[in-house]
Design a protein around this motif. Structure first.
Motif, mmCIF file in Angstrom:
data_model
loop_
_atom_site.group_PDB
_atom_site.id
_atom_site.type_symbol
_atom_site.label_atom_id
_atom_site.label_comp_id
_atom_site.label_asym_id
_atom_site.label_seq_id
_atom_site.Cartn_x
_atom_site.Cartn_y
_atom_site.Cartn_z
ATOM 1 N N GLU A 90 0.839 -1.210 0.000
ATOM 2 C CA GLU A 90 0.000 0.000 0.000
ATOM 3 C C GLU A 90 0.873 1.259 0.000
ATOM 4 N N GLN A 91 0.493 2.236 -0.802
ATOM 5 C CA GLN A 91 1.232 3.508 -0.889
ATOM 6 C C GLN A 91 0.920 4.350 0.352
ATOM 7 N N ASP A 92 1.953 4.857 1.024
ATOM 8 C CA ASP A 92 1.730 5.689 2.217
ATOM 9 C C ASP A 92 1.283 7.089 1.784
ATOM 10 N N SER A 93 0.573 7.795 2.660
ATOM 11 C CA SER A 93 0.262 9.192 2.355
ATOM 12 C C SER A 93 1.366 10.071 2.943
ATOM 13 N N ALA A 94 1.429 11.323 2.497
ATOM 14 C CA ALA A 94 2.503 12.212 2.958
ATOM 15 C C ALA A 94 2.370 12.501 4.450
ATOM 16 N N TRP A 95 1.155 12.500 4.960
ATOM 17 C CA TRP A 95 0.922 12.787 6.383
ATOM 18 C C TRP A 95 -0.095 11.775 6.911
ATOM 19 N N PRO A 96 0.365 10.566 7.250
ATOM 20 C CA PRO A 96 -0.598 9.580 7.736
ATOM 21 C C PRO A 96 -1.173 9.999 9.094
ATOM 22 N N CYS A 97 -2.439 9.814 9.283
ATOM 23 C CA CYS A 97 -3.081 10.040 10.576
ATOM 24 C C CYS A 97 -4.432 9.342 10.547
ATOM 25 N N ASN A 98 -5.181 9.474 11.608
ATOM 26 C CA ASN A 98 -6.461 8.775 11.684
ATOM 27 C C ASN A 98 -7.506 9.781 12.147
ATOM 28 N N GLU A 99 -8.714 9.693 11.630
ATOM 29 C CA GLU A 99 -9.683 10.707 12.083
ATOM 30 C C GLU A 99 -10.089 10.495 13.538
ATOM 31 N N THR A 100 -9.881 9.289 14.046
ATOM 32 C CA THR A 100 -10.105 9.044 15.477
ATOM 33 C C THR A 100 -8.820 9.382 16.224
ATOM 34 N N LYS A 101 -8.939 10.216 17.237
ATOM 35 C CA LYS A 101 -7.740 10.630 17.960
ATOM 36 C C LYS A 101 -7.926 10.462 19.470
ATOM 37 N N TYR A 102 -6.881 10.041 20.127
ATOM 38 C CA TYR A 102 -6.879 9.909 21.588
ATOM 39 C C TYR A 102 -5.528 10.386 22.113
ATOM 40 N N ILE A 103 -5.538 11.286 23.081
ATOM 41 C CA ILE A 103 -4.294 11.693 23.748
ATOM 42 C C ILE A 103 -4.525 11.385 25.228
ATOM 43 N N CYS A 104 -3.987 10.253 25.699
ATOM 44 C CA CYS A 104 -4.371 9.732 27.019
ATOM 45 C C CYS A 104 -3.196 9.721 27.986
ATOM 46 N N HIS A 105 -3.483 10.183 29.186
ATOM 47 C CA HIS A 105 -2.450 10.269 30.226
ATOM 48 C C HIS A 105 -2.853 9.407 31.407
ATOM 49 N N PHE A 106 -1.901 8.624 31.886
ATOM 50 C CA PHE A 106 -2.136 7.768 33.047
ATOM 51 C C PHE A 106 -1.165 8.222 34.137
ATOM 52 N N PRO A 107 -1.557 9.240 34.903
ATOM 53 C CA PRO A 107 -0.589 9.854 35.816
ATOM 54 C C PRO A 107 -0.117 8.918 36.924
ATOM 55 N N GLU A 108 -0.946 7.911 37.259
ATOM 56 C CA GLU A 108 -0.528 7.045 38.372
ATOM 57 C C GLU A 108 0.509 6.012 37.940
ATOM 58 N N THR A 109 0.533 5.688 36.636
ATOM 59 C CA THR A 109 1.541 4.721 36.166
ATOM 60 C C THR A 109 2.581 5.396 35.259
ATOM 61 N N LEU A 110 2.543 6.727 35.198
ATOM 62 C CA LEU A 110 3.492 7.511 34.397
ATOM 63 C C LEU A 110 3.526 7.048 32.938
ATOM 64 N N GLU A 111 2.327 7.001 32.324
ATOM 65 C CA GLU A 111 2.239 6.570 30.928
ATOM 66 C C GLU A 111 1.461 7.585 30.098
#
Ligand code: OXD
Ligand code: MN
Length: 601
Positions: free
Chosen positions: A184-205
């Protein structure tokens, strides 16, 4: 860059293996932060069409990336704090139960790196071995993220030696969320319309999915150095703040001061960090433009470092006339994202030069002329550049391990009304109240309607990894600990407008006039005048000569209209009420005292 495992630490090896078996990459590379690695990755990306090499005679070793149109800023509504208890994230954060969030993320990350290379990036926030430094590893499938991390953090295998010696480290995982099928040909800026930026402060992740952009993908920055670090700071007795850091030396006495300043995103932090004074008497040097970590030192004063190693600055509005220092910093070795391309292979953005080029290729790759009547660069387009290229870099940068002693802390916002050009808090507690009640008009760095007013306490609304009310409490405790050694706190606003919507204050280099008053106040050379909202310059104290400001504009800059301030107090009460009984009693007392002062003003 090598395929060979770079550490003997079993925890690191097990962690990497566990992620590999989940995301199923094609290759695994252990990064070393070297120039060879940079060259290899930039060459590969240029060949693949995902980076454009700029004209080497104008911008050596510099590249342009164009993101996909739906991946241009941090995604605050997709940013989650996953503490065990919801109350520990507080009402200003999106909260998810950590187990439930992992259950939601696991199928997304399952096979997410198929057909791609997984990079393991070892990085230090602060100099390796420094007293305030923290360590992290980022796993990513984005070579763009690797290159930016080279600039923004200290990427070095020495981090493994520190981890092997037992130092704490933060685990961060990032995928653009775009697995590639065979052939499969890659796009110049691969990304996904679903996004998650998740922080787990108790396990430092940190787990980030779906975006390749800025703070969503460079996990050392907002995710680690603010959201996770703010929790570490609360637990360990220090502060992780959205603050620039400068050194200001009085050229007559040679006395040096250090100032940390919190402004919401895209409110000119980089410009202030590189301030060129328009009045004599001060030399301003740069230490940081976005993040500061502050810790009480052995002498009882508050010391700060900038844990980053580069600037991820907003390009539009940075220009020859407004910030020549930044322009000199950007001479080369820079990654530009979403700016326009000139016909001779250089970059351009709105505000870079007064003259607008006749033809450009815009941030989306389309031909552009001034007649098009749309921005050529995206309003949140960025440059990523090593801090060491800053001509005004302070010497302390090189000995950044124990930090610089802070004399003054500034809180700012973008406010057309109410907030005066500068006001000093009556004391630390009142300063914490000022910080907690900052509101600002939205900029392009946040999704949503530009100009809309929102509360942004301490400029940390999107960046505090725990309950904001507890954070205010932590600041109050810090004040108790520092006592009379605490820095003085000020509020500033460069953005006040007159009734016709015109800015009242010239800003930029003339902000040195405000800084001059602040530092003379810190030294006890000026007394100011007490108003209901704080102490402002008394007549004649602010150096205004050479400015074409009418007295009525100066009056307007400091006008405190009791009625609209009382209305603002009602909004503050509503805002505090969202945090229920977690709000420190002291802040409610401060609100009451402000209302009393306004009523009798
Ligand atoms: C930044 C921001 O990128 O605050 O610094 O959004
Ligand atoms: Mn920022």
């Amino acid at each position: 860059m090598t395929e060979t495992v770079q550490t003997t630490n079993q925890e690191v090896i097990d962690w990497v293996e566990s992620i590999v078996s989940l995301v199923k990459p094609k290759n695994i590379y252990w990064c070393d932060g070297s120039a060879a690695e940079w060259n290899q990755l930039t060459e590969e990306m240029v060949a693949a069409g995902s980076l454009i090499k700029l004209n080497r005679d104008i911008r050596p070793n510099s590249f342009l990336a164009r993101s996909s149109a739906d991946d241009v800023a941090r995604v605050e509504d997709r940013t989650f704090i996953c503490s065990k208890e919801q109350i520990d994230a507080g009402p200003s954060n999106n909260w998810r139960d950590p187990k439930e969030m992992m259950a939601e993320l696991t199928p997304l990350f399952d096979g997410a790196m198929q057909g791609r290379t997984l990079y393991v990036i070892p990085f230090a926030m602060g100099p390796v071995g420094g007293a305030i430094t923290q360590l992290g590893l980022q796993i990513t499938d984005s070579p763009y993220a690797v290159l930016n991390m080279h600039i923004m953090a200290r990427v070095t295998p020495e981090v493994y030696r520190e981890i092997e010696a037992g130092k704490q480290w933060v685990r961060t995982v990032h995928s653009v969320g775009a697995p590639l099928a065979t052939g499969e040909q890659d796009s110049a800026w691969p990304c996904n319309e679903t996004k998650y930026i998740c922080h787990f402060p108790e396990t430092l992740e940190v787990w980030s999915f779906g975006s390749g952009y800025g703070g969503n993908a460079l996990l050392s920055k907002k995710c680690f150095a603010l959201r996770i670090a703010s929790v570490l700071g609360r637990n360990e007795g220090w502060l992780a703040e959205h603050m620039l850091l400068i050194k200001a030396t009085n050229t007559e006495t040679n006395k040096a001061f250090h100032v940390a300043a919190a402004f919401p995103s895209a409110c000119g932090k980089t410009n202030f960090a590189m301030l060129q004074p328009t009045i004599p008497g001060w030399k301003i040097e740069t230490l940081g433009d976005d993040i500061a970590w502050l810790r009480p030192g052995a002498d009882g004063r508050l010391y700060a470092i900038n844990p980053e190693a580069g600037f991820f600055g907003v390009a539009p509005g940075t220009g020859e006339s407004t910030n020549p220092t930044a322009m000199n910093t950007l001479w080369g070795n820079t990654i530009y994202t979403n700016v326009a391309l000139t016909d001779d292979g250089d970059v351009w953005w709105e505000g870079k030069t007064d003259a607008v080029p006749e033809h450009l290729v815009d941030w989306q790759g389309n031909d552009w002329t001034p007649a098009d009547n749309r921005p050529a660069a995206h309003p949140n387009s960025r440059f990523t550049v090593p801090i060491t290229q800053t001509p005004t870099l302070a010497d302390e940068w090189a000995k950044a391990d124990s930090g610089v002693p802070i004399d003054a802390i500034l809180f700012g916002g973008r406010r057309a009304t109410n907030i005066p050009l500068v006001a000093q808090s009556f004391d630390w507690k009142h300063g914490v109240f000022m910080g907690a009640t900052i509101s600002s008009e939205k900029t392009a760095a946040q999704e949503g309607t530009v100009g809309q007013l929102r509360r942004d306490p301490f400029a940390m609304l999107p960046f505090c990894g725990y309950n904001m009310a507890d954070y205010w409490g932590h600041w109050l405790e810090m004040g108790e600990l520092l006592g009379d050694k605490a820095p003085k706190i000020f509020q500033v606003n460069w953005f006040r407008k007159d009734a016709d919507g015109k800015f009242l204050w010239p800003g930029f280099g003339d902000n040195s006039r405000v800084l001059d008053w602040i530092l003379r106040s810190v030294s006890g050379e000026v007394d100011g005048e007490a108003l209901a909202i704080g102490r402002v310059p008394a007549a004649g104290e602010l150096k205004l000569s050479g400015l074409e400001l009418e007295q009525r504009d100066v009056d307007a800059l400091f006008d405190v209209d009791a009625e609209s301030w009382l209305a603002e107090c009602d909004l503050t009460e509503e805002f505090f009420a969202k945090f229920g009984d977690r709000v420190p009693g002291e802040l409610n007392r401060q609100l009451g005292a402000l209302r009393d002062r306004l009523a009798t003003a």
